[in-house]
Motif scaffolding. Structure first.
Motif, mmCIF file in Angstrom:
data_model
loop_
_atom_site.group_PDB
_atom_site.id
_atom_site.type_symbol
_atom_site.label_atom_id
_atom_site.label_comp_id
_atom_site.label_asym_id
_atom_site.label_seq_id
_atom_site.Cartn_x
_atom_site.Cartn_y
_atom_site.Cartn_z
ATOM 1 N N ASP A 103 0.763 -1.293 0.013
ATOM 2 C CA ASP A 103 0.046 -0.055 -0.039
ATOM 3 C C ASP A 103 0.861 1.322 -0.071
ATOM 4 N N LEU A 104 1.937 1.085 0.388
ATOM 5 C CA LEU A 104 2.952 2.185 0.443
ATOM 6 C C LEU A 104 4.287 1.775 0.065
ATOM 7 N N VAL A 105 5.059 2.504 -0.779
ATOM 8 C CA VAL A 105 6.362 2.427 -1.209
ATOM 9 C C VAL A 105 7.204 3.548 -0.968
ATOM 10 N N ILE A 106 8.307 3.269 0.069
ATOM 11 C CA ILE A 106 9.115 4.424 0.113
ATOM 12 C C ILE A 106 10.576 4.090 -0.634
ATOM 13 N N ALA A 107 11.033 4.924 -1.102
ATOM 14 C CA ALA A 107 12.346 4.907 -1.796
ATOM 15 C C ALA A 107 13.443 5.917 -1.339
ATOM 16 N N ASP A 108 14.458 5.467 -0.638
ATOM 17 C CA ASP A 108 15.416 6.334 -0.120
ATOM 18 C C ASP A 108 16.449 6.549 -1.166
ATOM 19 N N ARG A 126 7.722 0.828 -11.380
ATOM 20 C CA ARG A 126 6.819 -0.578 -11.477
ATOM 21 C C ARG A 126 6.118 -0.738 -10.291
ATOM 22 N N LEU A 127 6.714 -0.600 -9.096
ATOM 23 C CA LEU A 127 6.218 -0.882 -8.085
ATOM 24 C C LEU A 127 5.482 0.171 -7.530
ATOM 25 N N ALA A 128 6.047 1.610 -7.504
ATOM 26 C CA ALA A 128 5.332 2.789 -7.055
ATOM 27 C C ALA A 128 3.917 2.927 -7.901
ATOM 28 N N SER A 129 3.953 2.464 -8.987
ATOM 29 C CA SER A 129 2.865 2.785 -10.021
ATOM 30 C C SER A 129 1.575 1.894 -9.409
ATOM 31 N N ARG A 131 7.971 12.078 -11.768
ATOM 32 C CA ARG A 131 7.028 11.271 -12.333
ATOM 33 C C ARG A 131 6.854 10.015 -11.815
ATOM 34 N N ILE A 132 7.464 9.412 -11.233
ATOM 35 C CA ILE A 132 7.693 8.159 -10.522
ATOM 36 C C ILE A 132 6.370 7.749 -9.804
#
Length: 793
Positions: free
Chosen positions: A223-228, A245-248, A273-274
């Motif tokens: 439900d939530l994707v965090i990218a550091d 792909r995962l964030a979309s 835009r990600i």
């Protein structure tokens, strides 16, 4: 008869396993319910537990008559109850978190609760982006809006993130690498996705980007994707494609980077835009000056006069790089990248240049690659960037005449070999370390230079190193030795140095070279210039006099420092690496682009929210009563004929999770004044049941329900729109027609598995819509008496 799985609602007092608890949430499934409980007894206060009914026996406690307490005790309990309120769009989890209450750190979470579905945390280094992302995560978890979260970081930061979430927010994430995924698979039934078996998963981006891993991760409904360190998510990269792909597919996306704009507008636009699904990204970009953080910083540019051997090497290396840039590089971008690489390695150290050119000679002459490495084992998450250069790049032709280029290379290798023993920068670093007599972090771009530094400084200093080739365990040992005082020098590459918190041990950073990407300098000094640093930070940046480091890079660094002072922070959207290279190696001057700052979102309500959470934290030390309390007048005959009744209102969302908790006070004028304590106690009980009081509370409940519905409207609509776009996109990936094979059913089985994975993702997305869809008619909160006391004359 009461169902063994309920009915339980948030706020109910229950007994389980011989102790008393308060229900935090109740998620019902077919035949069972998952009940999250917060301890309220003497032995379990502050403990959170999750039980499954009916497998655990959970019994609701029926409230008894109000407890008599002294007036001071009743007022203290009333204050604690008021402080514990949880507004629908307010911060619920910061009071219990081990974080300083800073308004700017609450803003991103408040923005998410107001409807932001994609957030870029772009604050300056050291301002707590991990804390801000953690608050977003805990707020969504507390409301039942998120069931699973995926956190993607560089491999070296996985354990740091896990420790931060565990120590600050009392969360229990699982850290996945290839080995732990294999172990998890071994312990699960066939067909169960290990990535979907945990609420919070932390993994390295370089693990998840692998095609065989990414295919499995995509099947888990996050439900939530965090990218550091999101500045690594660049156009055309495997990292960027995997996170996209995962964030979309996730309802919420959080990207974090202190340096989101490298001067390349196209790369920045790609980053923002990600995960986009028709929703705008909300950017938070605050500087240290704006938030009043830090003890100040001094930057020292030290020009080093190279030795005679170094001067000959540096002049020859610059001439070679310029020849490539202005020749083959005019038609081949790969040649331009090669020219940049060689010029940067020459500025770093003779060792780095010698090793690189020796390998290039082997590649150009068709001999075996001396640096050919064993392929990474499947459980290794190697970080890239500070080790050997890919053979495809290093073996590319720089001149049209290969024989002429080999002659130039042989002369350059000889010059670099001679310069290795006369390293002026390394000698200066040794003198600096002896003079300052305090711990220091030394940064370089390349592992070869790191090796040269260790060889030169190792005799008289306790040294630890960090680079991209170390395993997570060895990194932890090196960091622990430095932070606990068992080492005086930490020598690190940029690749390994991201995300480190070294401010409690050190305030001095030495840069061996000036990176051609100015953003890296800020990343380096940010390891020690962070929240909690109590001393002035010093950054010493070395450059070779009479080279492009002085004529181009030092000028750029001075311009950057002036721009930062004028803009009250680091400039964004300025020069990129190829802009610097064009000025250093080509005939072009500096582009006319002016330094600028990214606009930051502002949440005005954060200041008031900090004050409210501070009161909540202060009130947390007072134990709330399990039953209503009342105080009786000390002199019943002289008390005023007025009572104050304090009621707790809890609104429950459609999935049985708390949506809002608030307190309402009613001032009741009594028709006659009781004259004894017994009469006062009886009158209070009568008031709680009085139809007029109940009518007022019902009206207040309806009004409050309408207020909550209005406050959550923006969040509800934003989530609904984003999730609908994601669902439509998922359904378009379903195969329309298949041509089954007579002998091979693999394509058919693959299509069935794909359909099942899409169905699971779609079910999770529908649940997110259900979580924000209001009940019709709206659920009216049930008032519960918390405290009552008469007003004194």
């Amino acid at each position: 008869m009461e169902s063994p799985t309920g009915p339980f609602a948030p706020g109910d007092t229950v007994t389980a396993r011989g102790e008393q608890w308060k229900v935090s949430s109740a998620d019902r499934f077919a035949g069972c319910a998952v009940i999250t409980l917060d301890g309220t007894g003497a032995s379990n206060a502050g403990v959170r537990s999750t039980l499954i009914a009916p497998f655990d026996t959970i019994a609701k406690v029926v409230s008894g008559k109000p407890l008599r307490r002294s007036r001071s005790s009743t007022l203290r309990i009333a204050r604690a109850a008021i402080a514990s309120a949880r507004p629908a769009c307010g911060i619920w989890t910061a009071a219990a978190a081990k974080v300083d209450l800073l308004a700017y750190q609450l803003e991103p979470a408040l923005a998410v609760l107001a409807g932001a579905t994609r957030v870029l945390l772009a604050d300056a280094v050291g301002l707590g982006k991990t804390i801000q992302a953690g608050l977003i995560l805990t707020e969504l978890l507390a409301r039942g809006l998120v069931d699973r979260a995926l956190i993607l970081t560089p491999a070296g930061l996985r354990d740091t993130w896990a420790a931060e979430l565990r120590n600050r927010f009392d969360l229990r994430p699982i850290v996945f690498d290839q080995a732990s995924v294999a172990t998890a698979l071994h312990g699960l039934p066939a067909g169960v996705n290990p990535w979907a078996s945990h609420a919070i998963v932390i993994a390295s981006i370089d693990l998840v980007k692998r095609p065989e891993v990414l295919a499995t991760v995509e099947g888990a409904p996050f439900d939530l994707v965090i990218a550091d360190e999101a500045h690594h998510l660049t156009p055309g990269s495997d990292r960027g494609a995997a996170v996209e792909r995962l964030a979309s597919r996730a309802p919420w996306v959080v990207l974090a980077s202190a340096t989101p704009h490298s001067g390349d507008d196209a790369a920045f636009n790609y980053l923002t835009r990600i995960g986009g699904s028709g929703d705008r990204i909300t950017v938070f970009r605050r500087t240290r000056h704006e938030v009043g953080a830090g003890m100040g910083r001094r930057v020292h540019l030290l020009a080093v006069t190279p030795s005679g051997a170094e001067s000959r090497m540096l002049r020859a290396a610059e001439a070679y790089a310029r020849a490539i840039w202005n020749g083959v590089g005019q038609r081949d971008r790969g040649a331009r990248l090669l020219a940049i690489l060689l010029a940067r390695r020459a500025a770093s150290s003779a060792t780095a240049l010698e090793r690189t050119l020796t390998r290039r000679l082997h590649l150009l002459s068709g001999r075996d690659d001396p640096a050919a490495e064993q392929a990474s084992l499947p459980w290794e998450d190697a970080e890239e960037g500070d080790g050997d250069v890919p053979a495809e790049l290093l073996g590319a032709a720089g001149f049209d005449d290969r024989a002429s280029e080999q002659c130039v290379l042989e002369e350059l290798v000889a010059a670099a070999t001679a310069a290795r023993h006369h390293a002026s920068k390394i000698r200066l670093i040794a003198r600096l370390i002896r003079r300052v007599r305090e711990p220091a972090v030394i940064f370089t771009e390349y592992r070869d230079t790191l090796d040269a530094l260790v060889e030169a400084l190792g005799g008289g200093h306790r040294i630890r190193t960090l680079h991209g080739g170390l395993s997570a365990g060895l990194r932890h040992l090196a960091l622990s030795a430095f932070t606990h005082g068992d080492a005086d020098l930490l020598i690190a590459t940029d690749t390994a140095g991201e995300g480190l918190n070294l401010h409690h041990r050190c305030r001095l950073v030495i840069d061996v070279e000036l990176p051609w990407n100015p953003r890296r300098l800020e990343q380096r000094v940010g390891r020690v210039d962070r929240l909690g640093q109590t001393r002035r930070v010093h950054a010493i940046r070395l450059l070779h006099r009479g080279t492009v480091e002085e004529t181009v890079l030092a000028r750029l660094e001075r311009r950057r420092i002036r721009a930062a002072a004028a803009l009250d922070g680091e400039p964004d959207a300025w020069f990129g690496e190829e802009d610097v290279a064009a000025a250093a190696l080509g005939a072009a001057g500096w582009p006319s682009r002016a330094p600028a700052r990214l606009a930051s979102a502002v949440v005005v309500a954060a200041a008031a929210e900090v004050e409210r959470v501070a009161r909540q934290r202060a009130g947390g030390s007072m134990r709330a009563a399990r039953r209503a309390v009342l105080s009786l007048p000390r002199h019943p005959a002289r008390a005023a004929a007025r009572m104050l009744l304090l009621y707790h209102l809890r609104s429950v969302g459609p999935l049985g999770r708390t949506a809002d908790e608030s307190l309402r006070a009613l001032l009741v004028e009594l028709s006659h004044r009781p004259t004894t304590r017994r009469d006062w106690q009886a009158r209070i009980a009568d008031l709680d049941r009085d139809p007029r009081v109940r009518a007022v509370l019902a009206h207040e409940g309806l009004r409050h329900a309408a207020e909550i519905d209005s406050q959550l409207a923006a969040l509800r609509e934003a989530v609904r729109q984003r999730v609908q776009v994601i669902r439509d996109r998922l359904h378009r990936t379903l195969p329309r027609e298949l041509q089954p094979s007579m002998f091979d059913r693999r394509v058919e089985r693959g299509a069935i598995l794909h359909q099942q994975a899409i169905a699971r993702l779609d079910a999770a997305l529908r649940r997110r819509i259900d979580a924000v869809t209001p009940a019709a008619p709206p659920t009216v909160p049930r008032p519960v008496l918390t405290a009552a006391w008469p007003l004194e004359v």
